[in-house]
Design an enzyme around this catalytic site. Structure first.
Site, PDB file in Angstrom:
ATOM      1  CD  GLU A 299      -2.443   1.392   2.706  1.00  0.00           C
ATOM      2  OE1 GLU A 299      -3.304   2.277   2.847  1.00  0.00           O
ATOM      3  OE2 GLU A 299      -2.126   0.601   3.618  1.00  0.00           O
TER       4      GLU A 299
ATOM      5  CD  GLU B 263      -6.360   2.067   7.325  1.00  0.00           C
ATOM      6  OE1 GLU B 263      -5.579   1.356   7.964  1.00  0.00           O
ATOM      7  OE2 GLU B 263      -6.127   2.473   6.166  1.00  0.00           O
TER       8      GLU B 263
END
Length: 259
Positions: A143, A240
């Protein structure tokens, strides 16, 4: 309609971690993700998942000393043995929990270590991790994270991430595309999602500025959710974000924006 997974490291944080599973289920989530499970036994967490009918979709490889400010060790040439031990531990947790993909946190650049060494270490560690995960029929994710939130983080953008994916050359290594981080570093969200869709294994969200709920900032989530459906992404989207208040009080975005 997109499928949303509650990130239990960000949502329902007013209660202990093991109590967040019930809260997520009561709030209507069918799936969860979290940063790290290693402070609890895998069987404890599996019991909470089963009790609440929740699917686990993601957690991270061990990141080093997270509480001390480390953000992964995958690019650190002096931590290779520790990294590989962490891969073994994460695979065992994934086996018990029934998770099918794990995220490898890249880590921050080290003072006195050149770019070539960082990259070589990261690539070699990813090759090892991807090979070990493939034996267990698991996918590995990387990521890009914006440099405002984590200064010095090694992996910053999708171009760099795709170059790394290509260099590693593992068919079970994919991109974790976080909409919030991508907005802060690159923009071009819709076009990038569509172009990179075959390389994306997981998505996450938060709005900007503030990293709060979708609909609280500048990102047009009503458009993006429709776009994600149109291009054919069928994975989970991890929530998130930092709730502006009590998590349950801010969940109306799912009905307003994701129809």
């Amino acid at each position: 309609m997109p499928r949303f997974a509650a990130n239990l490291s960000m949502l329902f944080t007013e209660v202990p971690f093991l109590d967040r599973f019930e809260r997520a289920a009561m709030a209507g989530f069918e799936a969860v993700e979290f940063l790290f499970p290693y402070a609890w036994s895998a069987h404890e967490i599996r019991q909470k998942l089963d009790q609440n009918g929740l699917k686990p979709v993601l957690f991270n490889l061990p990141p080093g000393d997270w509480d001390g400010g480390e953000r992964g060790i995958a690019c650190h040439p002096d931590r290779i043995e520790e990294f590989r031990a962490g891969v073994t531990q994460a695979v065992e947790y994934a086996r018990v929990l029934g998770v099918h993909q794990l995220h490898c946190v890249a880590g921050k650049r080290l003072a006195g270590v050149d770019e070539a060494t960082h990259r070589r270490t990261y690539v070699e560690n990813l090759r090892h991790a991807a090979a070990e995960l493939k034996k267990a029929n698991l996918r590995l994710l990387i990521e890009p994270i914006n440099h405002f939130d984590i200064p010095g983080f090694y992996l910053n953008g999708t171009k760099q991430a795709i170059e790394i994916l290509d260099e590693v050359g593992a068919d079970n290594l994919l991109l974790q595309y976080d909409i919030y981080h991508a907005q802060r570093t690159e923009g071009e969200l819709a076009a990038t999602m569509q172009r990179l869709l075959p390389r994306i294994g997981h998505m996450q969200l938060a709005d900007n500025p503030g990293r709060n709920e979708p609909g609280s900032g500048e990102i047009n989530y009503a458009f993006l959710f429709g776009h994600i459906d149109r291009i054919g992404y069928d994975g989970w989207i991890g929530c998130e974000y930092k709730p502006a208040g009590r998590t349950e009080d801010g969940l109306g975005w799912r009905q307003r924006l994701a129809q």
